[in-house]
Design a protein around this motif. Structure first.
Motif, PDB file in Angstrom:
ATOM      1  N   GLY A   1       0.792  -1.218   0.000  1.00 21.19           N
ATOM      2  CA  GLY A   1       0.000   0.000   0.000  1.00 21.19           C
ATOM      3  C   GLY A   1       0.823   1.266   0.000  1.00 21.19           C
ATOM      4  N   GLY A   2       2.112   1.129   0.241  1.00 16.99           N
ATOM      5  CA  GLY A   2       2.987   2.290   0.287  1.00 16.99           C
ATOM      6  C   GLY A   2       3.483   2.715  -1.075  1.00 16.99           C
ATOM      7  N   SER A   3       4.374   3.698  -1.068  1.00 15.86           N
ATOM      8  CA  SER A   3       4.897   4.268  -2.308  1.00 15.86           C
ATOM      9  C   SER A   3       6.418   4.362  -2.252  1.00 15.86           C
ATOM     10  CB  SER A   3       4.326   5.674  -2.528  1.00 15.86           C
ATOM     11  OG  SER A   3       2.930   5.649  -2.678  1.00 15.86           O
ATOM     12  N   LEU A   4       7.011   4.331  -3.427  1.00 17.21           N
ATOM     13  CA  LEU A   4       8.442   4.570  -3.594  1.00 17.21           C
ATOM     14  C   LEU A   4       8.635   5.296  -4.905  1.00 17.21           C
ATOM     15  CD1 LEU A   4      10.335   1.239  -2.687  1.00 17.21           C
ATOM     16  CD2 LEU A   4      10.507   3.413  -1.479  1.00 17.21           C
ATOM     17  N   ARG A   5       9.708   6.076  -4.998  1.00 16.31           N
ATOM     18  CA  ARG A   5      10.068   6.675  -6.270  1.00 16.31           C
ATOM     19  C   ARG A   5      11.492   6.262  -6.635  1.00 16.31           C
ATOM     20  NH1 ARG A   5      10.658  12.997  -8.100  1.00 16.31           N
ATOM     21  NH2 ARG A   5      12.530  12.820  -6.818  1.00 16.31           N
ATOM     22  N   LEU A   6      11.620   5.624  -7.773  1.00 18.74           N
ATOM     23  CA  LEU A   6      12.926   5.246  -8.289  1.00 18.74           C
ATOM     24  C   LEU A   6      13.441   6.348  -9.205  1.00 18.74           C
ATOM     25  CD1 LEU A   6      12.329   1.492  -9.213  1.00 18.74           C
ATOM     26  CD2 LEU A   6      12.957   2.495  -7.003  1.00 18.74           C
ATOM     27  N   SER A   7      14.748   6.525  -9.194  1.00 20.95           N
ATOM     28  CA  SER A   7      15.388   7.505 -10.067  1.00 20.95           C
ATOM     29  C   SER A   7      16.438   6.812 -10.921  1.00 20.95           C
ATOM     30  CB  SER A   7      16.069   8.607  -9.235  1.00 20.95           C
ATOM     31  OG  SER A   7      15.144   9.282  -8.423  1.00 20.95           O
ATOM     32  N   CYS A   8      16.629   7.307 -12.123  1.00 19.84           N
ATOM     33  CA  CYS A   8      17.664   6.800 -13.020  1.00 19.84           C
ATOM     34  C   CYS A   8      18.387   7.990 -13.615  1.00 19.84           C
ATOM     35  CB  CYS A   8      17.055   5.932 -14.111  1.00 19.84           C
ATOM     36  SG  CYS A   8      18.257   5.364 -15.345  1.00 19.84           S
ATOM     37  N   ALA A   9      19.604   8.210 -13.164  1.00 19.32           N
ATOM     38  CA  ALA A   9      20.417   9.315 -13.690  1.00 19.32           C
ATOM     39  C   ALA A   9      21.135   8.835 -14.937  1.00 19.32           C
ATOM     40  CB  ALA A   9      21.415   9.773 -12.639  1.00 19.32           C
ATOM     41  N   ALA A  10      20.888   9.515 -16.045  1.00 20.70           N
ATOM     42  CA  ALA A  10      21.463   9.120 -17.333  1.00 20.70           C
ATOM     43  C   ALA A  10      22.556  10.109 -17.740  1.00 20.70           C
ATOM     44  CB  ALA A  10      20.372   9.083 -18.392  1.00 20.70           C
ATOM     45  N   SER A  11      23.666   9.592 -18.235  1.00 22.30           N
ATOM     46  CA  SER A  11      24.760  10.472 -18.652  1.00 22.30           C
ATOM     47  C   SER A  11      25.553   9.821 -19.776  1.00 22.30           C
ATOM     48  CB  SER A  11      25.681  10.760 -17.458  1.00 22.30           C
ATOM     49  OG  SER A  11      26.260   9.566 -16.969  1.00 22.30           O
ATOM     50  N   GLY A  12      26.380  10.604 -20.408  1.00 24.90           N
ATOM     51  CA  GLY A  12      27.282  10.072 -21.415  1.00 24.90           C
ATOM     52  C   GLY A  12      26.941  10.444 -22.837  1.00 24.90           C
ATOM     53  N   ARG A  13      25.721  10.894 -23.059  1.00 27.59           N
ATOM     54  CA  ARG A  13      25.336  11.313 -24.400  1.00 27.59           C
ATOM     55  C   ARG A  13      24.000  12.030 -24.333  1.00 27.59           C
ATOM     56  NH1 ARG A  13      24.639   6.988 -28.543  1.00 27.59           N
ATOM     57  NH2 ARG A  13      23.659   8.738 -29.605  1.00 27.59           N
ATOM     58  N   SER A  14      23.587  12.556 -25.458  1.00 25.32           N
ATOM     59  CA  SER A  14      22.243  13.125 -25.537  1.00 25.32           C
ATOM     60  C   SER A  14      21.235  11.995 -25.730  1.00 25.32           C
ATOM     61  CB  SER A  14      22.153  14.089 -26.725  1.00 25.32           C
ATOM     62  OG  SER A  14      20.808  14.431 -26.971  1.00 25.32           O
ATOM     63  N   PHE A  15      20.139  12.064 -25.021  1.00 19.83           N
ATOM     64  CA  PHE A  15      19.124  11.023 -25.108  1.00 19.83           C
ATOM     65  C   PHE A  15      17.890  11.489 -25.869  1.00 19.83           C
ATOM     66  CE2 PHE A  15      21.086   7.820 -22.524  1.00 19.83           C
ATOM     67  CZ  PHE A  15      21.959   8.532 -21.715  1.00 19.83           C
ATOM     68  N   SER A  16      18.028  12.573 -26.604  1.00 18.22           N
ATOM     69  CA  SER A  16      16.874  13.181 -27.259  1.00 18.22           C
ATOM     70  C   SER A  16      16.190  12.248 -28.255  1.00 18.22           C
ATOM     71  CB  SER A  16      17.293  14.464 -27.967  1.00 18.22           C
ATOM     72  OG  SER A  16      18.304  14.180 -28.920  1.00 18.22           O
ATOM     73  N   SER A  17      16.913  11.279 -28.803  1.00 20.01           N
ATOM     74  CA  SER A  17      16.316  10.359 -29.767  1.00 20.01           C
ATOM     75  C   SER A  17      16.216   8.942 -29.194  1.00 20.01           C
ATOM     76  CB  SER A  17      17.139  10.343 -31.055  1.00 20.01           C
ATOM     77  OG  SER A  17      18.468   9.946 -30.776  1.00 20.01           O
ATOM     78  N   HIS A  18      16.153   8.845 -27.900  1.00 21.90           N
ATOM     79  CA  HIS A  18      16.104   7.552 -27.221  1.00 21.90           C
ATOM     80  C   HIS A  18      14.740   7.298 -26.593  1.00 21.90           C
ATOM     81  CE1 HIS A  18      20.374   7.771 -27.739  1.00 21.90           C
ATOM     82  NE2 HIS A  18      20.586   6.636 -27.085  1.00 21.90           N
ATOM     83  N   ALA A  19      14.496   6.041 -26.355  1.00 26.27           N
ATOM     84  CA  ALA A  19      13.414   5.614 -25.477  1.00 26.27           C
ATOM     85  C   ALA A  19      14.049   5.121 -24.182  1.00 26.27           C
ATOM     86  CB  ALA A  19      12.588   4.502 -26.113  1.00 26.27           C
ATOM     87  N   MET A  20      13.392   5.402 -23.078  1.00 25.04           N
ATOM     88  CA  MET A  20      13.875   4.991 -21.762  1.00 25.04           C
ATOM     89  C   MET A  20      12.813   4.097 -21.134  1.00 25.04           C
ATOM     90  SD  MET A  20      16.633   6.859 -21.804  1.00 25.04           S
ATOM     91  CE  MET A  20      17.281   6.843 -20.130  1.00 25.04           C
ATOM     92  N   ALA A  21      13.249   3.149 -20.339  1.00 28.84           N
ATOM     93  CA  ALA A  21      12.277   2.217 -19.767  1.00 28.84           C
ATOM     94  C   ALA A  21      12.743   1.715 -18.418  1.00 28.84           C
ATOM     95  CB  ALA A  21      12.052   1.035 -20.709  1.00 28.84           C
ATOM     96  N   TRP A  22      11.785   1.233 -17.681  1.00 29.60           N
ATOM     97  CA  TRP A  22      12.040   0.494 -16.452  1.00 29.60           C
ATOM     98  C   TRP A  22      11.604  -0.949 -16.670  1.00 29.60           C
ATOM     99  CZ3 TRP A  22      14.662   2.250 -12.280  1.00 29.60           C
ATOM    100  CH2 TRP A  22      14.813   3.631 -12.134  1.00 29.60           C
ATOM    101  N   PHE A  23      12.460  -1.871 -16.252  1.00 27.04           N
ATOM    102  CA  PHE A  23      12.151  -3.295 -16.229  1.00 27.04           C
ATOM    103  C   PHE A  23      12.296  -3.780 -14.791  1.00 27.04           C
ATOM    104  CE2 PHE A  23      12.058  -4.786 -20.684  1.00 27.04           C
ATOM    105  CZ  PHE A  23      12.431  -3.624 -21.316  1.00 27.04           C
ATOM    106  N   ARG A  24      11.762  -4.948 -14.542  1.00 25.08           N
ATOM    107  CA  ARG A  24      11.981  -5.565 -13.241  1.00 25.08           C
ATOM    108  C   ARG A  24      12.215  -7.052 -13.422  1.00 25.08           C
ATOM    109  NH1 ARG A  24       5.934  -4.768 -10.584  1.00 25.08           N
ATOM    110  NH2 ARG A  24       4.828  -6.321 -11.851  1.00 25.08           N
TER     111      ARG A  24
END
Length: 123
Positions: free
Chosen positions: A14-37
């Motif tokens: 019932g609780g909440s969490l927020r995951l973060s993903c810091a991306a670096s190394g290039r421009s991501f303007s033409s990328h798709a980003m995703a979360w998997f588990r």
């Protein structure tokens, strides 16, 4: 390219969490980003994805209306807000990026992966 995931932990059902993903190394303007588990003994499962350029977002049916993906262009960070967590959400969560703006649900479509962050939901 580096993807650094953080924010996992132990939370009650019932609780909440927020995951973060810091991306670096290039421009991501033409990328798709995703979360998997990935749960013990299982393959990586698509959770949510977005186009870095904005617009489309996709979610797995099991997390719709509970999880929300977003990104901050200024900080190059992708977030996964997880609400109303259930014990079956327990898994290692990974962020991923692919060199295309199209969101795919298959893990093999993603070029870049961060180290996982463990989310444990207790009943």
């Amino acid at each position: 390219v580096q993807l650094q995931a953080s924010g996992g932990g132990l939370v009650q059902a019932g609780g909440s969490l927020r995951l973060s993903c810091a991306a670096s190394g290039r421009s991501f303007s033409s990328h798709a980003m995703a979360w998997f588990r990935q749960k013990p003994g299982e393959g990586r499962e698509f959770v949510a994805g977005l186009r870095w350029s904005g617009g489309r977002k996709d979610y797995a049916d099991s997390v719709k209306e509970r999880f929300f993906i977003s990104r901050d262009i200024v900080t190059s960070t992708v977030y996964l807000q997880m609400n109303t967590l259930k014990p079956e959400d327990t898994a290692v969560y990974y962020c991923a990026a692919r060199s295309s703006p199209y969101i795919y649900t298959g893990a093999s479509a993603y070029n870049y992966w961060g180290r996982g962050t463990l989310v444990t939901v207790s009943s």
